[in-house]
Design a protein around this motif. Structure first.
Motif, short mmCIF file in Angstrom:
data_model
loop_
_atom_site.label_atom_id
_atom_site.label_comp_id
_atom_site.label_asym_id
_atom_site.label_seq_id
_atom_site.Cartn_x
_atom_site.Cartn_y
_atom_site.Cartn_z
N LEU A 115 0.81 -1.21 0.00
CA LEU A 115 0.00 0.00 0.00
C LEU A 115 0.85 1.26 0.00
CD1 LEU A 115 -2.97 1.02 0.17
CD2 LEU A 115 -2.71 1.01 2.66
N PHE A 116 2.09 1.14 0.46
CA PHE A 116 2.97 2.30 0.50
C PHE A 116 3.24 2.84 -0.90
CE2 PHE A 116 7.35 3.84 -0.01
CZ PHE A 116 7.32 4.95 0.81
N TYR A 117 3.33 1.96 -1.91
CA TYR A 117 3.69 2.41 -3.25
C TYR A 117 2.65 3.36 -3.86
CZ TYR A 117 5.22 2.44 -8.08
OH TYR A 117 5.62 2.84 -9.33
N PRO A 118 1.34 3.01 -3.88
CA PRO A 118 0.38 4.01 -4.40
C PRO A 118 0.36 5.29 -3.57
CG PRO A 118 -0.75 2.11 -3.45
CD PRO A 118 0.68 1.74 -3.57
N GLY A 119 0.60 5.16 -2.25
CA GLY A 119 0.68 6.36 -1.43
C GLY A 119 1.83 7.26 -1.86
N LEU A 120 2.96 6.66 -2.21
CA LEU A 120 4.10 7.42 -2.70
C LEU A 120 3.77 8.11 -4.02
CD1 LEU A 120 7.16 8.10 -2.31
CD2 LEU A 120 7.64 6.05 -3.68
N ARG A 121 3.07 7.41 -4.89
CA ARG A 121 2.68 7.99 -6.19
C ARG A 121 1.71 9.16 -5.99
NH1 ARG A 121 5.22 7.30 -11.09
NH2 ARG A 121 6.13 5.22 -11.20
N ILE A 122 0.76 9.01 -5.10
CA ILE A 122 -0.20 10.08 -4.83
C ILE A 122 0.52 11.31 -4.26
CG2 ILE A 122 -2.17 10.76 -3.40
CD1 ILE A 122 -3.13 7.83 -3.63
N TYR A 123 1.45 11.05 -3.34
CA TYR A 123 2.20 12.17 -2.75
C TYR A 123 2.97 12.92 -3.83
CZ TYR A 123 5.68 14.71 -0.04
OH TYR A 123 6.47 15.70 0.48
N ALA A 124 3.64 12.18 -4.72
CA ALA A 124 4.43 12.81 -5.78
C ALA A 124 3.55 13.60 -6.74
CB ALA A 124 5.23 11.75 -6.53
N ALA A 125 2.37 13.05 -7.08
CA ALA A 125 1.48 13.72 -8.04
C ALA A 125 0.97 15.04 -7.48
CB ALA A 125 0.32 12.80 -8.39
N ASP A 193 15.15 7.41 -0.45
CA ASP A 193 15.63 7.49 -1.82
C ASP A 193 14.68 8.26 -2.73
OD1 ASP A 193 17.70 6.19 -3.83
OD2 ASP A 193 15.72 6.02 -4.75
N CYS A 194 13.37 8.18 -2.47
CA CYS A 194 12.38 8.71 -3.42
C CYS A 194 11.85 10.09 -3.09
CB CYS A 194 11.20 7.74 -3.54
SG CYS A 194 11.62 6.18 -4.34
N ILE A 195 12.00 10.54 -1.85
CA ILE A 195 11.49 11.88 -1.52
C ILE A 195 12.14 12.97 -2.36
CG2 ILE A 195 11.49 13.63 0.30
CD1 ILE A 195 9.19 11.62 0.41
N PRO A 196 13.48 12.97 -2.57
CA PRO A 196 14.04 13.98 -3.48
C PRO A 196 13.46 13.89 -4.89
CG PRO A 196 15.78 12.94 -2.20
CD PRO A 196 14.53 12.16 -1.95
N ARG A 197 13.09 12.72 -5.35
CA ARG A 197 12.46 12.58 -6.66
C ARG A 197 11.07 13.20 -6.66
NH1 ARG A 197 13.94 6.41 -8.65
NH2 ARG A 197 15.83 6.12 -7.40
N CYS A 198 10.35 13.02 -5.56
CA CYS A 198 9.02 13.62 -5.45
C CYS A 198 9.09 15.14 -5.46
CB CYS A 198 8.32 13.15 -4.18
SG CYS A 198 7.97 11.37 -4.13
N HIS A 199 10.21 15.67 -4.97
CA HIS A 199 10.38 17.13 -4.90
C HIS A 199 11.03 17.69 -6.15
CE1 HIS A 199 10.20 17.02 -0.21
NE2 HIS A 199 9.06 16.65 -0.79
N GLY A 200 11.16 16.86 -7.19
CA GLY A 200 11.56 17.35 -8.49
C GLY A 200 13.05 17.44 -8.73
N ASN A 201 13.80 16.38 -8.43
CA ASN A 201 15.24 16.41 -8.72
C ASN A 201 15.56 15.88 -10.12
OD1 ASN A 201 14.84 13.65 -8.46
ND2 ASN A 201 16.60 13.33 -7.11
N GLY A 202 14.52 15.62 -10.91
CA GLY A 202 14.73 15.19 -12.29
C GLY A 202 14.76 13.69 -12.50
N THR A 203 14.69 12.90 -11.43
CA THR A 203 14.71 11.44 -11.54
C THR A 203 13.30 10.90 -11.34
OG1 THR A 203 16.93 11.45 -10.59
CG2 THR A 203 15.80 9.32 -10.73
#
Length: 478
Positions: A115-125, A193-203
């Protein structure tokens, strides 16, 4: 066969290149000064086999030691079968009892991890939609952090509450609590690892396939990709799983032959002689150490290598040669590289720059000790912090004591380290069974509690009347 040879050759070439890099770092010129060279960052994950796999392939001596342990198991098994056919099977069934309930708890833990994965996607979107509003980004980051804490809290809290509410068999409880911490640490690793990606580091964020692979890969450090082998060698998988089963039976034999005879009646009588307790503790030293070594081999070698083979995970470096160490700092790092690397990256390194290395070390040991104690407390059904004192207190004190002396006198301190293993495992294999059977055999009391040791008050440990010591230098006695 050609494919296997080429794959093995690739692994050996990678190991040789790593060794050459390490040797270059300490190259000296003729006048004794180091050669300046450009530092090259080594790859964190490479194709390599586990150390014991390499040693058993290259050294007949190590292979002979392995055969000795197998022979001991066969002799114990033969002796046991001679007496009764169901020896150890009853202990295995009892230790892994109520497997259906344990599987339900594991499915709950896996569901939260997925369940964490869709939550991560929603947060990033949503973070992408509000990226131009700094105030909204701060609020959304706080909501994301609280959601992560809540998910980790539910994962650990609900599992602990369920196991504390109704006791589960020891083996089943150890399995689900270890899985609980494993999923919690993997979620933390992906978050970092993924929070910087959610904040737009280009990855871009990892795909669900990458995340799913990480959940079952034998590592706690998240990377988008890992070195992969070309195919699954099912013979190797079957061999390692058979080793896991053999070690489980091995420990059950040790339990029935060395623990039950000494401690199963503990608490049935109101008093017990101190000499009986001391003799029981000494009797548990050798089986305790054998269980310690078998547990290491079962989990960190056989189990991890089996899953690495299934997942085609190329890096099999799950431990180092901890048995040769003379300093406890090196031992703790080499014993379990899977967990120690997670503690290093997500606890020690973030804390050390602000609080200092000593404080960071203490925090790491405290967190690790608490996790181990939770596993034991929920598995046995009582809180008895023997391992916490050994690991979280004595372990911290031994770090500075062996730091310099262990480097100067490696042979002596390696011997002392092994002596501490003998004493420590003997105490664990004595004190926990004493408490376990005291709670089973002693009559109920108003003072009974999950946190108060029962064995401290029942039975009463007394000295033998007219206790005397013999003079070993009295030649007339002989």
């Amino acid at each position: 066969m050609i494919e296997l040879d080429s794959e093995k050759r690739d692994i050996m070439q990678a190991q040789d290149s790593l060794r050459r890099r390490n040797n270059k770092r300490t190259d000296l010129t003729q006048n004794g000064t180091k050669i300046p060279e450009k530092k090259e960052k080594e790859p964190e994950f490479v194709h390599r086999e586990s150390l014991l796999t390499i040693l058993m392939e290259e050294s007949l001596h190590i292979k002979a030691i392995y055969h000795i342990f197998v022979a001991i198991l066969q002799i114990i098994q033969g002796k046991s079968i001679f007496h009764r056919l169901n020896v150890a099977i009853a202990s295995v069934v009892y230790g892994f009892g109520d497997i259906k309930r344990a599987f339900k708890i594991w499915l709950f833990e896996l569901s939260l991890a997925l369940l964490f994965y869709p939550g991560l996607r929603i947060y990033a979107a949503i973070r992408k939609l509000i990226t131009n509003n700094s105030r909204a980004c701060q609020v959304w980051a706080a909501i994301g952090l609280l959601s992560l804490i809540a998910m980790e809290g539910i994962l650990i809290g609900a599992t602990c509450w369920d196991l504390a509410e109704k006791h589960l068999a020891v083996g089943s409880s150890v399995a689900v609590t270890c899985e609980m911490f494993r999923f919690a640490m993997k979620i933390c690793a992906v978050t970092v690892d993924c929070i910087p990606r959610c904040h737009g580091n280009g990855t871009s964020l990892p795909s669900f396939q990458q995340y799913g692979y990480f959940l079952f890969a034998p590592t706690l450090l998240y990377r988008d990709s890992y070195p992969r082998t070309k195919k699954i060698r099912w013979g190797i998988v079957l061999f390692h799983f058979s080793e896991v089963a053999a070690v489980i039976f091995y420990n059950c034999f040790l339990w029935e032959r060395f623990i039950l005879p000494y401690w199963s009646d503990y608490g049935k009588k109101p008093q017990v002689e101190a000499g009986t307790v001391v003799r029981g503790m000494f009797a548990c030293v050798l089986p305790g150490l054998i269980s310690f070594l078998c547990g290491f081999y079962c989990l960190l070698h056989a189990w991890h290598n089996a899953f690495a083979e299934i997942m085609t995970f190329g890096d099999r470096r799950f431990y180092e040669d901890w048995w040769t160490k003379s300093r406890y700092s090196n031992y703790y790092r080499a014993w379990n590289l899977v967990v120690s690397s997670w503690l290093r990256d997500y606890i020690f390194r973030p804390i050390a720059p602000y609080a200092g290395r000593p404080v960071a070390y203490v925090v790491v040991f405290f967190v690790s000790s608490v996790a181990h104690e939770i596993i034991l407390a929920l598995s046995f059904g009582f809180f008895y912090p023997v391992l916490f004192l050994q690991f979280g207190v004595m372990g911290v004190l031994l770090l500075p004591l062996t730091a310099s002396a262990g480097r100067r006198f490696p042979s002596i301190f390696n011997l002392l380290m092994w002596l501490s293993f003998f004493i420590g495992t003997g105490m664990l294999w004595s004190l926990y069974p004493m408490e376990y059977f005291a709670r089973k055999n002693c009559p109920p009391s108003k003072m009974d509690s999950f946190f108060v040791p029962k064995s401290w008050s029942c039975p009463e440990i007394i000295l033998k009347p007219n206790w005397t010591f013999e003079n070993p230098f009295d030649l007339e006695h002989y």
